[in-house]
Write a protein that holds these residues in place. Structure first.
Motif, mmCIF file in Angstrom:
data_model
loop_
_atom_site.group_PDB
_atom_site.id
_atom_site.type_symbol
_atom_site.label_atom_id
_atom_site.label_comp_id
_atom_site.label_asym_id
_atom_site.label_seq_id
_atom_site.Cartn_x
_atom_site.Cartn_y
_atom_site.Cartn_z
ATOM 1 N N VAL A 82 0.682 -1.145 -0.035
ATOM 2 C CA VAL A 82 -0.082 -0.025 0.000
ATOM 3 C C VAL A 82 0.814 1.233 -0.062
ATOM 4 O O VAL A 82 0.693 2.169 -0.594
ATOM 5 C CB VAL A 82 -1.050 0.028 1.041
ATOM 6 C CG1 VAL A 82 -1.660 1.368 1.287
ATOM 7 C CG2 VAL A 82 -1.941 -1.075 1.351
ATOM 8 N N PHE A 83 1.917 1.348 0.825
ATOM 9 C CA PHE A 83 2.560 2.604 0.894
ATOM 10 C C PHE A 83 4.050 2.781 0.253
ATOM 11 O O PHE A 83 4.419 3.617 -0.148
ATOM 12 C CB PHE A 83 2.794 2.809 2.411
ATOM 13 C CG PHE A 83 1.410 2.982 3.214
ATOM 14 C CD1 PHE A 83 0.719 4.250 3.133
ATOM 15 C CD2 PHE A 83 0.893 2.036 4.127
ATOM 16 C CE1 PHE A 83 -0.516 4.207 3.585
ATOM 17 C CE2 PHE A 83 -0.183 2.106 4.788
ATOM 18 C CZ PHE A 83 -1.069 3.454 4.644
ATOM 19 N N LYS A 84 4.677 1.668 0.558
ATOM 20 C CA LYS A 84 6.072 1.757 -0.179
ATOM 21 C C LYS A 84 6.408 0.554 -1.019
ATOM 22 O O LYS A 84 5.648 -0.507 -1.090
ATOM 23 C CB LYS A 84 6.946 1.256 1.032
ATOM 24 C CG LYS A 84 8.307 2.066 1.022
ATOM 25 C CD LYS A 84 8.991 1.783 2.477
ATOM 26 C CE LYS A 84 10.300 2.474 2.339
ATOM 27 N NZ LYS A 84 11.092 2.414 3.410
ATOM 28 N N SER A 85 7.082 0.805 -2.170
ATOM 29 C CA SER A 85 7.496 0.175 -3.229
ATOM 30 C C SER A 85 8.441 -1.031 -2.641
ATOM 31 O O SER A 85 9.415 -0.799 -2.091
ATOM 32 C CB SER A 85 8.245 0.526 -4.416
ATOM 33 O OG SER A 85 7.223 1.371 -5.102
ATOM 34 N N LYS A 86 8.078 -2.382 -2.860
ATOM 35 C CA LYS A 86 8.876 -3.474 -2.275
ATOM 36 C C LYS A 86 9.296 -4.360 -3.706
ATOM 37 O O LYS A 86 8.274 -4.586 -4.281
ATOM 38 C CB LYS A 86 8.462 -4.064 -1.314
ATOM 39 C CG LYS A 86 8.442 -3.249 -0.198
ATOM 40 C CD LYS A 86 7.913 -4.008 1.269
ATOM 41 C CE LYS A 86 8.195 -3.053 2.532
ATOM 42 N NZ LYS A 86 7.928 -3.793 3.829
ATOM 43 N N TYR A 87 10.298 -4.847 -3.611
ATOM 44 C CA TYR A 87 10.922 -5.893 -4.813
ATOM 45 C C TYR A 87 11.303 -7.133 -3.898
ATOM 46 O O TYR A 87 11.897 -7.197 -2.977
ATOM 47 C CB TYR A 87 11.727 -5.380 -5.687
ATOM 48 C CG TYR A 87 11.259 -4.063 -6.594
ATOM 49 C CD1 TYR A 87 10.759 -4.142 -7.670
ATOM 50 C CD2 TYR A 87 11.118 -2.817 -6.144
ATOM 51 C CE1 TYR A 87 10.171 -3.120 -8.489
ATOM 52 C CE2 TYR A 87 10.483 -1.738 -6.574
ATOM 53 C CZ TYR A 87 10.080 -2.021 -7.857
ATOM 54 O OH TYR A 87 9.289 -0.805 -8.602
ATOM 55 N N LYS A 88 10.721 -8.260 -4.843
ATOM 56 C CA LYS A 88 11.298 -9.245 -4.333
ATOM 57 C C LYS A 88 12.185 -10.158 -5.483
ATOM 58 O O LYS A 88 12.056 -9.938 -6.602
ATOM 59 C CB LYS A 88 10.228 -10.356 -3.961
ATOM 60 C CG LYS A 88 9.269 -10.732 -5.057
ATOM 61 C CD LYS A 88 8.048 -11.453 -4.274
ATOM 62 C CE LYS A 88 7.043 -11.850 -5.333
ATOM 63 N NZ LYS A 88 6.017 -12.605 -4.938
ATOM 64 N N VAL A 89 13.162 -10.939 -4.913
ATOM 65 C CA VAL A 89 14.020 -11.859 -5.837
ATOM 66 C C VAL A 89 13.746 -12.998 -5.656
ATOM 67 O O VAL A 89 14.466 -13.655 -4.687
ATOM 68 C CB VAL A 89 15.408 -11.179 -5.734
ATOM 69 C CG1 VAL A 89 16.308 -12.140 -6.676
ATOM 70 C CG2 VAL A 89 15.802 -9.832 -6.005
ATOM 71 N N ASP A 90 12.974 -13.657 -6.354
ATOM 72 C CA ASP A 90 12.525 -15.283 -5.855
ATOM 73 C C ASP A 90 13.794 -16.223 -6.099
ATOM 74 O O ASP A 90 14.712 -15.869 -6.935
ATOM 75 C CB ASP A 90 11.468 -15.710 -6.731
ATOM 76 C CG ASP A 90 10.182 -14.895 -6.246
ATOM 77 O OD1 ASP A 90 9.873 -14.467 -5.056
ATOM 78 O OD2 ASP A 90 9.094 -14.496 -7.071
ATOM 79 N N GLU A 91 13.713 -17.164 -5.741
ATOM 80 C CA GLU A 91 14.747 -18.342 -5.937
ATOM 81 C C GLU A 91 16.185 -17.998 -5.294
ATOM 82 O O GLU A 91 16.792 -18.949 -4.851
ATOM 83 C CB GLU A 91 15.044 -18.518 -7.566
ATOM 84 C CG GLU A 91 13.728 -19.414 -8.169
ATOM 85 C CD GLU A 91 13.084 -18.442 -8.754
ATOM 86 O OE1 GLU A 91 13.211 -17.092 -8.991
ATOM 87 O OE2 GLU A 91 11.759 -18.731 -9.203
ATOM 88 N N LEU A 92 16.748 -16.915 -5.349
ATOM 89 C CA LEU A 92 17.758 -16.542 -4.573
ATOM 90 C C LEU A 92 17.775 -16.236 -3.107
ATOM 91 O O LEU A 92 18.755 -16.281 -2.383
ATOM 92 C CB LEU A 92 18.504 -15.325 -5.334
ATOM 93 C CG LEU A 92 18.806 -15.637 -6.753
ATOM 94 C CD1 LEU A 92 19.327 -14.343 -7.147
ATOM 95 C CD2 LEU A 92 19.854 -16.966 -6.946
ATOM 96 N N GLY A 93 16.536 -15.816 -2.473
ATOM 97 C CA GLY A 93 16.570 -15.446 -0.977
ATOM 98 C C GLY A 93 16.968 -13.899 -1.077
ATOM 99 O O GLY A 93 17.356 -14.081 0.135
ATOM 100 N N TRP A 94 17.230 -13.362 -1.961
ATOM 101 C CA TRP A 94 17.611 -11.683 -1.712
ATOM 102 C C TRP A 94 16.553 -10.794 -1.350
ATOM 103 O O TRP A 94 15.457 -11.034 -1.885
ATOM 104 C CB TRP A 94 18.198 -11.549 -2.814
ATOM 105 C CG TRP A 94 19.684 -12.224 -3.446
ATOM 106 C CD1 TRP A 94 20.247 -13.064 -2.334
ATOM 107 C CD2 TRP A 94 20.489 -11.894 -4.467
ATOM 108 N NE1 TRP A 94 21.452 -13.581 -3.040
ATOM 109 C CE2 TRP A 94 21.608 -12.788 -4.072
ATOM 110 C CE3 TRP A 94 20.412 -11.301 -5.323
ATOM 111 C CZ2 TRP A 94 22.501 -12.895 -5.346
ATOM 112 C CZ3 TRP A 94 21.483 -11.284 -6.446
ATOM 113 C CH2 TRP A 94 22.668 -12.201 -6.114
ATOM 114 N N THR A 95 16.902 -9.979 -0.535
ATOM 115 C CA THR A 95 15.764 -9.108 -0.243
ATOM 116 C C THR A 95 16.315 -7.665 -0.931
ATOM 117 O O THR A 95 17.747 -7.297 -0.532
ATOM 118 C CB THR A 95 15.726 -9.093 1.239
ATOM 119 O OG1 THR A 95 15.254 -10.265 1.803
ATOM 120 C CG2 THR A 95 14.400 -7.986 1.768
#
Length: 159
Positions: A82-95
């Motif tokens: 809702v408030f902040k853009s967040k991205y995920k990197v699947d398979e690598l476990g990276w944040t």
């Protein structure tokens, strides 16, 4: 190791990534005839393609898929928030943490170790990025693929 990336303003986004010594290390080549966005990261010295990044065409949120030697190794997509853009990197476990819209963020592994620190340089004619990659934590070409995938997902959201 520290790298510098300056994207050219052009229809086709081909550009190089330089090291601390201002030497071309990687070349990013956008594929001309592909459905959706697609590009390769190539080793300048050998001319070998190291990473391929492709847009996933049928997905709820903009998603880029990353391939290493033809094998799918990761997907980068925006999380629904809702408030902040967040991205995920699947398979690598990276944040991905930090101010992504300003291009000042870090990529951390699942143990909280910094894989890469990315900063955008302002007051430049083109998008100019500086990033430090912990080569002991990850393949630099893979990290560059993830950084570029985040940038392309952001671009797709703006279109």
């Amino acid at each position: 190791m520290r790298y510098y990336m300056k994207q050219k303003i052009s229809f086709f986004q081909d550009f190089t990534i330089k090291d601390d010594n201002d030497q071309d290390v990687f070349k990013v080549k956008q594929k001309r005839l592909s459905i959706g966005r697609s590009f390769d990261v190539e080793d300048v010295e050998t001319g070998n393609d190291l990473i391929e990044v492709k847009q996933k065409m049928l997905s709820f949120m903009p998603t880029m898929q990353i391939y290493l030697d033809g094998d799918h190794v990761a997907s980068v997509s925006k999380k629904v928030t809702v408030f902040k853009s967040k991205y995920k990197v699947d398979e690598l476990g990276w944040t991905v943490k930090g101010d992504i819209w300003s291009h000042n963020y870090t990529i951390e592994d699942e143990d909280g170790n910094v894989v890469a620190d990315i900063n955008k340089k302002f007051f430049a004619w083109t998008d100019t990025f500086e990033f430090d990659i912990n080569a002991e934590a990850a393949n630099p070409a893979l990290v560059i693929g993830v950084i570029l995938a985040i940038d392309f997902v952001m671009d797709m959201e703006e279109d």
